[in-house]
Design a protein around this motif. Structure first.
Motif, PDB file in Angstrom:
ATOM      1  N   ILE A  86     118.575  47.142   0.853  1.00 51.99           N
ATOM      2  CA  ILE A  86     118.328  48.022   2.000  1.00 51.99           C
ATOM      3  C   ILE A  86     119.637  48.671   2.436  1.00 51.99           C
ATOM      4  N   ALA A  87     120.719  47.919   2.427  1.00 56.91           N
ATOM      5  CA  ALA A  87     122.025  48.494   2.765  1.00 56.91           C
ATOM      6  C   ALA A  87     122.367  49.632   1.796  1.00 56.91           C
ATOM      7  N   ASP A  88     122.145  49.411   0.506  1.00 54.65           N
ATOM      8  CA  ASP A  88     122.410  50.461  -0.482  1.00 54.65           C
ATOM      9  C   ASP A  88     121.568  51.700  -0.221  1.00 54.65           C
ATOM     10  N   ALA A  89     120.284  51.509   0.057  1.00 54.81           N
ATOM     11  CA  ALA A  89     119.369  52.635   0.266  1.00 54.81           C
ATOM     12  C   ALA A  89     119.715  53.456   1.494  1.00 54.81           C
ATOM     13  N   ASN A  90     120.469  52.849   2.419  1.00 50.51           N
ATOM     14  CA  ASN A  90     120.830  53.537   3.659  1.00 50.51           C
ATOM     15  C   ASN A  90     122.325  53.849   3.727  1.00 50.51           C
ATOM     16  N   ASP A  91     122.997  53.788   2.567  1.00 49.92           N
ATOM     17  CA  ASP A  91     124.426  54.111   2.458  1.00 49.92           C
ATOM     18  C   ASP A  91     125.266  53.343   3.473  1.00 49.92           C
ATOM     19  N   ALA A  92     124.954  52.069   3.659  1.00 50.39           N
ATOM     20  CA  ALA A  92     125.628  51.259   4.672  1.00 50.39           C
ATOM     21  C   ALA A  92     126.719  50.387   4.064  1.00 50.39           C
ATOM     22  N   MET A  93     127.922  50.541   4.559  1.00 43.68           N
ATOM     23  CA  MET A  93     129.018  49.665   4.170  1.00 43.68           C
ATOM     24  C   MET A  93     129.025  48.410   5.047  1.00 43.68           C
ATOM     25  N   HIS A  94     128.443  48.507   6.233  1.00 47.07           N
ATOM     26  CA  HIS A  94     128.395  47.396   7.177  1.00 47.07           C
ATOM     27  C   HIS A  94     126.925  47.133   7.520  1.00 47.07           C
ATOM     28  N   PRO A  95     126.283  46.209   6.821  1.00 38.49           N
ATOM     29  CA  PRO A  95     124.845  45.981   7.008  1.00 38.49           C
ATOM     30  C   PRO A  95     124.422  45.710   8.448  1.00 38.49           C
ATOM     31  N   ALA A  96     125.254  45.055   9.230  1.00 35.87           N
ATOM     32  CA  ALA A  96     124.879  44.757  10.617  1.00 35.87           C
ATOM     33  C   ALA A  96     124.616  46.025  11.428  1.00 35.87           C
ATOM     34  N   ALA A  97     125.258  47.114  11.064  1.00 33.79           N
ATOM     35  CA  ALA A  97     125.068  48.375  11.786  1.00 33.79           C
ATOM     36  C   ALA A  97     123.651  48.926  11.613  1.00 33.79           C
ATOM     37  N   LEU A  98     122.955  48.481  10.589  1.00 31.04           N
ATOM     38  CA  LEU A  98     121.617  49.006  10.318  1.00 31.04           C
ATOM     39  C   LEU A  98     120.598  48.629  11.384  1.00 31.04           C
ATOM     40  N   THR A  99     120.840  47.556  12.109  1.00 33.48           N
ATOM     41  CA  THR A  99     119.888  47.118  13.130  1.00 33.48           C
ATOM     42  C   THR A  99     120.441  47.265  14.547  1.00 33.48           C
ATOM     43  N   ALA A 100     121.538  47.967  14.693  1.00 31.71           N
ATOM     44  CA  ALA A 100     122.208  48.076  15.992  1.00 31.71           C
ATOM     45  C   ALA A 100     121.486  48.990  16.976  1.00 31.71           C
ATOM     46  N   GLN A 101     120.706  49.936  16.482  1.00 32.45           N
ATOM     47  CA  GLN A 101     120.086  50.915  17.369  1.00 32.45           C
ATOM     48  C   GLN A 101     118.565  50.830  17.293  1.00 32.45           C
ATOM     49  N   LEU A 102     117.939  50.511  18.418  1.00 35.39           N
ATOM     50  CA  LEU A 102     116.477  50.462  18.472  1.00 35.39           C
ATOM     51  C   LEU A 102     115.886  51.802  18.076  1.00 35.39           C
ATOM     52  N   GLY A 103     114.835  51.744  17.299  1.00 36.32           N
ATOM     53  CA  GLY A 103     114.148  52.965  16.885  1.00 36.32           C
ATOM     54  C   GLY A 103     114.719  53.608  15.635  1.00 36.32           C
ATOM     55  N   GLN A 104     115.922  53.213  15.265  1.00 39.98           N
ATOM     56  CA  GLN A 104     116.526  53.772  14.045  1.00 39.98           C
ATOM     57  C   GLN A 104     115.605  53.474  12.865  1.00 39.98           C
ATOM     58  N   ARG A 105     115.455  54.427  11.964  1.00 43.15           N
ATOM     59  CA  ARG A 105     114.581  54.251  10.805  1.00 43.15           C
ATOM     60  C   ARG A 105     115.414  53.857   9.590  1.00 43.15           C
ATOM     61  N   LEU A 106     114.916  52.850   8.879  1.00 45.81           N
ATOM     62  CA  LEU A 106     115.577  52.387   7.671  1.00 45.81           C
ATOM     63  C   LEU A 106     114.720  52.708   6.463  1.00 45.81           C
ATOM     64  N   ARG A 107     115.368  53.179   5.427  1.00 43.39           N
ATOM     65  CA  ARG A 107     114.698  53.376   4.145  1.00 43.39           C
ATOM     66  C   ARG A 107     114.648  52.023   3.438  1.00 43.39           C
ATOM     67  N   ILE A 108     113.470  51.632   3.006  1.00 40.52           N
ATOM     68  CA  ILE A 108     113.295  50.417   2.222  1.00 40.52           C
ATOM     69  C   ILE A 108     113.086  50.873   0.787  1.00 40.52           C
ATOM     70  N   PRO A 109     113.981  50.494  -0.120  1.00 45.89           N
ATOM     71  CA  PRO A 109     113.853  50.994  -1.488  1.00 45.89           C
ATOM     72  C   PRO A 109     112.849  50.186  -2.305  1.00 45.89           C
ATOM     73  N   MET A 110     112.403  50.775  -3.378  1.00 48.98           N
ATOM     74  CA  MET A 110     111.634  49.999  -4.359  1.00 48.98           C
ATOM     75  C   MET A 110     112.570  48.900  -4.823  1.00 48.98           C
ATOM     76  N   PRO A 111     112.089  47.679  -5.009  1.00 47.04           N
ATOM     77  CA  PRO A 111     112.983  46.582  -5.423  1.00 47.04           C
ATOM     78  C   PRO A 111     113.718  46.912  -6.721  1.00 47.04           C
ATOM     79  N   GLN A 112     114.996  46.606  -6.734  1.00 46.42           N
ATOM     80  CA  GLN A 112     115.835  46.824  -7.914  1.00 46.42           C
ATOM     81  C   GLN A 112     115.883  45.522  -8.696  1.00 46.42           C
ATOM     82  N   VAL A 113     115.771  45.626  -9.974  1.00 46.98           N
ATOM     83  CA  VAL A 113     115.821  44.422 -10.808  1.00 46.98           C
ATOM     84  C   VAL A 113     116.992  44.518 -11.753  1.00 46.98           C
TER      85      VAL A 113
END
Length: 96
Positions: free
Chosen positions: A69-96
């Motif tokens: 999920i961090a990769d799909a949202n270009d996040a270097m700091h995963p904790a930032a992905l949940t810092a803002q209520l309402g923010q939308r996250l891209r959930i990628p197809m699982p990578q194998v």
């Protein structure tokens, strides 16, 4: 060296020989993929008390795969992905 589900699984190792003759093996650097290039499974909006591991478990089935999920949202700091209520996250197809 790494489990198939690890973000480091496909990385090559290289060796470095020190001046005193010791050989040090290390994993090459991992570069983030372009998040928008990863196929999207779904999008989710951050709710109060959401944590990335919980979102990952709910959407991808395994909390330890939060890095996808961090990769799909270009996040270097995963904790930032949940810092803002309402923010939308891209959930990628699982990578194998």
């Amino acid at each position: 060296m790494f489990e198939p589900t690890s973000r480091y699984y496909n990385l090559k190792t290289t060796q470095f020989t020190t001046l005193d003759g010791r050989t040090i093996t290390h994993v090459q650097r991992r570069f983030l993929p372009a998040g928008k290039a990863l196929p999207t499974l779904e999008e989710v909006a951050i709710r109060e008390d959401d944590r990335l591991d919980q979102i990952t478990a709910r959407t991808l089935g395994e909390a330890e795969q939060f890095w996808q999920i961090a990769d799909a949202n270009d996040a270097m700091h995963p904790a930032a992905l949940t810092a803002q209520l309402g923010q939308r996250l891209r959930i990628p197809m699982p990578q194998v």
